[in-house]
Scaffold this active site. Structure first.
Site, PDB file in Angstrom:
ATOM      1  N   ASP A 170       0.867  -1.190   0.000  1.00 31.92           N
ATOM      2  CA  ASP A 170       0.000   0.000   0.000  1.00 31.92           C
ATOM      3  C   ASP A 170       0.901   1.237   0.000  1.00 31.92           C
ATOM      4  O   ASP A 170       1.225   1.788   1.046  1.00 31.92           O
ATOM      5  CB  ASP A 170      -0.911  -0.031   1.243  1.00 31.92           C
ATOM      6  CG  ASP A 170      -1.760   1.235   1.375  1.00 31.92           C
ATOM      7  OD1 ASP A 170      -1.995   1.902   0.343  1.00 31.92           O
ATOM      8  OD2 ASP A 170      -2.168   1.553   2.506  1.00 31.92           O
ATOM      9  N   ASP A 191      -7.186  -1.013  -5.116  1.00 35.13           N
ATOM     10  CA  ASP A 191      -6.754   0.357  -5.385  1.00 35.13           C
ATOM     11  C   ASP A 191      -6.419   0.477  -6.875  1.00 35.13           C
ATOM     12  O   ASP A 191      -5.581  -0.248  -7.392  1.00 35.13           O
ATOM     13  CB  ASP A 191      -5.517   0.684  -4.540  1.00 35.13           C
ATOM     14  CG  ASP A 191      -5.304   2.190  -4.394  1.00 35.13           C
ATOM     15  OD1 ASP A 191      -5.918   2.938  -5.183  1.00 35.13           O
ATOM     16  OD2 ASP A 191      -4.544   2.590  -3.504  1.00 35.13           O
ATOM     17  N   ASP A 194      -2.223   3.218  -6.770  1.00 32.55           N
ATOM     18  CA  ASP A 194      -1.587   3.085  -5.457  1.00 32.55           C
ATOM     19  C   ASP A 194      -0.519   4.149  -5.215  1.00 32.55           C
ATOM     20  O   ASP A 194       0.277   4.047  -4.294  1.00 32.55           O
ATOM     21  CB  ASP A 194      -1.009   1.669  -5.288  1.00 32.55           C
ATOM     22  CG  ASP A 194      -0.749   1.338  -3.822  1.00 32.55           C
ATOM     23  OD1 ASP A 194      -1.445   1.908  -2.957  1.00 32.55           O
ATOM     24  OD2 ASP A 194       0.159   0.538  -3.540  1.00 32.55           O
ATOM     25  N   ASP A 213     -10.501   8.019 -12.613  1.00 31.58           N
ATOM     26  CA  ASP A 213     -11.525   7.286 -11.889  1.00 31.58           C
ATOM     27  C   ASP A 213     -11.222   7.351 -10.392  1.00 31.58           C
ATOM     28  O   ASP A 213     -10.696   6.416  -9.804  1.00 31.58           O
ATOM     29  CB  ASP A 213     -11.548   5.833 -12.393  1.00 31.58           C
ATOM     30  CG  ASP A 213     -12.688   5.023 -11.795  1.00 31.58           C
ATOM     31  OD1 ASP A 213     -13.584   5.621 -11.176  1.00 31.58           O
ATOM     32  OD2 ASP A 213     -12.669   3.793 -11.961  1.00 31.58           O
ATOM     33  N   ASN A 215     -12.830   7.075  -7.669  1.00 31.89           N
ATOM     34  CA  ASN A 215     -13.380   6.114  -6.714  1.00 31.89           C
ATOM     35  C   ASN A 215     -13.235   4.671  -7.178  1.00 31.89           C
ATOM     36  O   ASN A 215     -13.817   3.769  -6.577  1.00 31.89           O
ATOM     37  CB  ASN A 215     -14.850   6.442  -6.426  1.00 31.89           C
ATOM     38  CG  ASN A 215     -15.619   6.690  -7.713  1.00 31.89           C
ATOM     39  OD1 ASN A 215     -15.162   6.316  -8.801  1.00 31.89           O
ATOM     40  ND2 ASN A 215     -16.763   7.320  -7.603  1.00 31.89           N
ATOM     41  N   ASN A 217     -14.526   2.988  -9.340  1.00 26.91           N
ATOM     42  CA  ASN A 217     -15.752   2.235  -9.625  1.00 26.91           C
ATOM     43  C   ASN A 217     -15.931   1.959 -11.114  1.00 26.91           C
ATOM     44  O   ASN A 217     -16.973   1.452 -11.536  1.00 26.91           O
ATOM     45  CB  ASN A 217     -16.985   2.944  -9.036  1.00 26.91           C
ATOM     46  CG  ASN A 217     -17.297   4.260  -9.730  1.00 26.91           C
ATOM     47  OD1 ASN A 217     -16.573   4.676 -10.653  1.00 26.91           O
ATOM     48  ND2 ASN A 217     -18.355   4.926  -9.300  1.00 26.91           N
ATOM     49  N   ILE A 219     -16.356   3.993 -13.488  1.00 27.75           N
ATOM     50  CA  ILE A 219     -17.189   4.979 -14.197  1.00 27.75           C
ATOM     51  C   ILE A 219     -16.398   6.282 -14.329  1.00 27.75           C
ATOM     52  O   ILE A 219     -15.989   6.880 -13.326  1.00 27.75           O
ATOM     53  CB  ILE A 219     -18.500   5.233 -13.416  1.00 27.75           C
ATOM     54  CG1 ILE A 219     -19.286   3.918 -13.267  1.00 27.75           C
ATOM     55  CG2 ILE A 219     -19.344   6.306 -14.109  1.00 27.75           C
ATOM     56  CD1 ILE A 219     -20.447   4.001 -12.286  1.00 27.75           C
ATOM     57  N   SER A 249     -13.634 -13.975  13.175  1.00 28.04           N
ATOM     58  CA  SER A 249     -13.456 -14.985  12.135  1.00 28.04           C
ATOM     59  C   SER A 249     -14.753 -15.325  11.405  1.00 28.04           C
ATOM     60  O   SER A 249     -14.722 -15.818  10.283  1.00 28.04           O
ATOM     61  CB  SER A 249     -12.850 -16.262  12.733  1.00 28.04           C
ATOM     62  OG  SER A 249     -13.623 -16.704  13.825  1.00 28.04           O
TER      63      SER A 249
HETATM   64 CA    CA Z   1     -15.421   6.812 -10.940  1.00 37.10          CA
END
Ligand code: CA
Length: 568
Positions: A170, A191, A194, A213, A215, A217, A219, A249
C-alpha cells in the site's frame, strides 16, 4: 505437510494459552498429521514414511520441498520408534509432542487400541525419547514442533502473515491495495492508483471523474452526446455508500477445507489454492456474508462448497456506483478489547473526502469464547463490553463521513454447535468413523486449546452459562444502541445466525449443513450466503434508508462500462 493447516488453525484462532496442557497445540498438530499419515498408510497399504511423502507431493511446490525435508528427518525416527498398531496418539507421545501433565487427564484424539497404552512414555516422555534417540544416535526432537527441519520454514511463513491487519502492499497509505492477498483486495476494494491517496473505492469524485476514476468504480469520462460527465449523470443523485465490517473470524469467513483433513478425500488438486488461502489467514473475505464479491472458481471451488451472497454484492446491484466499496476489517479471534486496541485503526474512511459508510460491528462470540479450563472467569464482563464498545463507537464518530450508519450485532447462541454436531463424525475420523465432534471438542478442551471451551463442550450446564453471558453482553449492546452520534445513525440488530438457523430448521433441513465441518465452530459458505440474505432483509424491512435507493441508471452503467473494470 498437514502440520501447516493445523498450526494455521490453532494460530489463527488466536487462542493458544501459555499454560496449555499435555503438549497443547504441539500435540494437536502432531496428532492430526500422524492421523492423516497413518490413515493414508492404511488406505494404500504402505509404510508411514511412504504415506508422508505421498502427502507432501500433493502440496504446491513452495510447501512440498519443506515437507520432504521434514519427511527425510522424521522418517528414520518413525522407523525406529513406531511399533505395530501404535495409534497417532501413541506415536505423538513417543515423539514427545504430547505429554501427560501430572494431575491432568490424558488427551487422545483417536480411540486407543486395547493393547496399547500411553503409560510407557507418560512420566517424562521427552526425557525417555531423548534417551531412546541418543541410544539410537539420532538427533533430538524439541518440544516445539516449529523447531523441526522443514517445519521451521513453514512456521516462519505463517508468522510473517498473521497479526498484520493492514495491506502488505500500500504505497499511498489509503489502506487499499493493488495486491490481492495479505490484506489486499480480497479484503477491501482494489486500489486503482496506489500512488495517489485520494483515489480509492468510496472516494468522492474530483472534477466529476472526467479524466480519472477517483473512486475506482470503473465509471469515468464524458458522454459524447450530452457533454455531461458520466459520474454526474449516473451517480451524483444516487447517494453512493460503502460497507465495512468490524468483526471476527465469522465475518472474515474462516474456512478450512474438509478435504485437507479427511484421508478419504485427500487428492491431487485440493491443495492448489493453499498459497491464496494461507495468505488470507485461512479466511475467505471475498466470499463472506458482509463483503463477498465473487463466486469461487478453479481451484478454489474444489474446496468451497456454495455460492456467494453478501451485503456488499447487494449494495452494488442496487446502485452500481457503489462498485468495489467494501472493507473487511475482521480478524480471527477478535473480541471487543482487541477491536479497540489494534483492529479498528485499520479501517479507512476520509471524513470529508469519502462517501458515507455502513459499518457492521459483529463480534459474535470471542468475548465468551476462550480455551481456559475456568472459561467463565476469562469471559468479557458486561461492564467491559460496554467500555470497549463505546470506545469503538467514539472512534467511528471521529472517522466516519456524516450520514453513515452503524449496526451493533448481538452475539450468537453457540449452543447450536454442540446440538447439531455432537454425534456426527469429524472429517479426521472419516476413514473409520471413530471421532465424533463431541470427542473432538473434548480433546481440544483436554489440551486447553479450544477456540471456545464454553460452547464446544459436552457439559450442558457450561454451554448454558456461556449463552447466558453472551445474552448479557448483547443486552449491553442493545442499551448502547440508544446513544446518539454526530456522524452516524446507530442500531442494534439481533444475531442473524440465530434467524438463519430458525428458518433452516423450519424448512426441515438439518443445521449441520450450515456449519464448517473442520472446526465445528463457524458458518460455512451456505451459512454465509444465508446470513447475507437475513441481514439484508433486516435492513430492508426495518431500516430501508441504510441500503439507499435503486439507481435508475444501473442498466446504462452496465451497457457503457460492462463489468466496471472487474475486481482484479
Ligand atoms: Ca469513478
Amino acid at each position: 505437510m498437514k502440520l501447516i493447516f493445523v498450526a494455521f488453525f490453532i494460530l489463527s484462532i488466536g487462542k493458544v494459552c501459555d499454560a496449555d496442557a499435555n503438549g497443547g497445540a504441539n500435540c494437536a498438530t502432531c496428532d492430526v498429521i500422524m492421523g492423516l499419515v497413518e490413515q493414508t498408510s492404511a488406505i494404500h497399504n504402505e509404510s508411514l514414511i511412504q504415506s508422508l511423502e505421498r502427502l507432501c507431493k500433493l502440496l504446491p511446490d513452495q510447501f512440498e520441498k519443506p515437507c520432504l525435508v521434514f519427511a527425510d528427518y522424521i522418517g528414520p525416527i518413525l522407523f525406529v520408534i513406531v511399533e505395530d498398531k501404535d495409534t497417532p496418539d501413541v506415536i505423538c507421545h513417543k515423539l514427545g509432542f504430547c505429554t501427560s501433565t501430572k494431575g491432568h487427564p490424558q488427551c487422545t484424539l483417536f480411540p486407543l487400541n486395547s493393547n496399547k497404552k500411553l503409560r510407557h512414555f507418560s512420566e517424562d516422555p521427552i526425557l525417555k525419547q531423548k534417551v531412546l534417540l541418543k541410544k539410537l544416535n539420532m538427533p533430538k526432537i524439541g518440544a516445539n514442533i516449529c523447531d523441526l527441519p522443514g517445519i521451521k520454514e513453514i512456521c516462519a511463513w505463517i508468522n510473517a502473515i498473521f497479526n498484520n491487519h493492514e495491506p502488505a502492499v500500500d504505497l499511498d497509505g489509503d489502506k487499499h491495495s493493488p495486491y490481492e492477498t495479505l490484506r489486499g483486495y480480497s479484503w477491501r476494494g482494489k486500489d486503482c492508483d496506489d500512488k495517489d491517496r485520494s483515489m480509492h473505492a468510496g472516494a468522492r469524485t474530483l472534477n466529476d471523474d472526467v479524466n480519472r476514476d477517483s473512486n475506482c468504480n470503473g465509471i469515468m469520462g464524458t458522454d459524447p452526446v450530452t457533454k455531461q460527465p458520466y459520474e454526474t449523470t449516473f451517480c451524483e443523485g444516487s447517494e453512493p455508500r460503502g460497507v465495512a465490517v468490524l468483526g471476527d473470524s465469522i465475518s472474515a469467513h474462516f474456512h478450512l477445507p474438509r478435504e485437507w483433513f479427511n484421508s478419504t478425500e485427500l487428492s491431487e488438486g485440493v491443495f492448489e489454492g493453499l498459497p491464496y488461502i494461507g495468505e488470507n489467514e485461512l479466511d475467505w473475505p471475498a466470499f463472506s456474508y458482509a463483503t463477498g464479491f465473487m463466486n469461487a472458481t478453479d481451484p478454489l471451488d474444489k474446496v468451497l462448497h456454495g455460492k456467494t451472497d453478501s451485503i456488499y454484492f447487494r449494495l452494488w446491484q442496487r446502485n452500481r456506483c457503489n462498485f468495489k466499496d467494501y472493507q473487511n476489517i475482521a480478524v480471527n479471534g477478535a473480541a471487543a478489547e482487541g477491536m479497540v486496541k489494534h483492529i479498528q485503526q485499520s479501517l479507512y474512511r476520509n471524513k470529508t473526502g469519502d462517501y458515507p459508510l455502513i459499518v457492521i460491528y459483529a463480534l459474535v462470540g470471542n468475548d465468551v469464547c476462550n480455551g481456559h479450563p475456568d472459561t467463565i472467569d476469562h469471559m468479557t464482563k458486561p461492564e467491559d463490553m460496554r467500555k470497549y464498545a463505546l470506545q469503538t463507537l467514539d472512534f467511528l464518530d471521529s472517522v466516519l463521513p456524516s450520514g453513515s450508519y452503524v449496526f451493533l450485532t448481538g452475539l450468537a447462541d453457540g449452543r447450536v454447535l454442540y446440538n447439531s454436531l455432537h454425534d456426527r463424525v469429524h472429517p479426521i475420523g472419516a476413514l473409520r468413523n471413530d471421532v465424533t465432534y463431541a470427542h473432538f471438542y473434548d480433546y481440544f478442551n483436554c489440551l486447553e486449546i479450544s477456540p471456545c471451551t464454553g460452547w464446544m463442550n459436552t457439559n450442558e450446564t457450561l454451554r448454558d452459562l456461556t449463552t447466558q453471558r453472551a445474552n448479557e453482553l448483547s443486552d449491553v449492546l442493545v442499551d448502547i444502541s440508544n446513544n446518539t452520534y454526530k456522524n452516524f445513525k446507530l442500531w442494534y440488530n439481533t444475531n442473524p445466525i440465530n434467524t438463519v438457523i430458525q428458518e433452516w430448521t423450519a424448512k426441515g433441513l438439518p443445521t449441520w449443513q450450515l456449519l464448517e465441518p473442520v472446526d465445528g465452530f463457524h458458518a460455512n459458505q451456505i451459512g454465509n450466503a444465508e446470513v447475507a440474505r437475513v441481514v439484508w432483509e433486516q435492513m430492508e424491512n426495518q431500516w430501508p434508508e441504510v441500503i439507499g435507493k435503486v439507481n435508475p441508471f444501473n442498466d446504462k452503467i452496465e451497457d457503457i462500462f460492462g463489468d466496471q473494470g472487474g475486481y482484479r
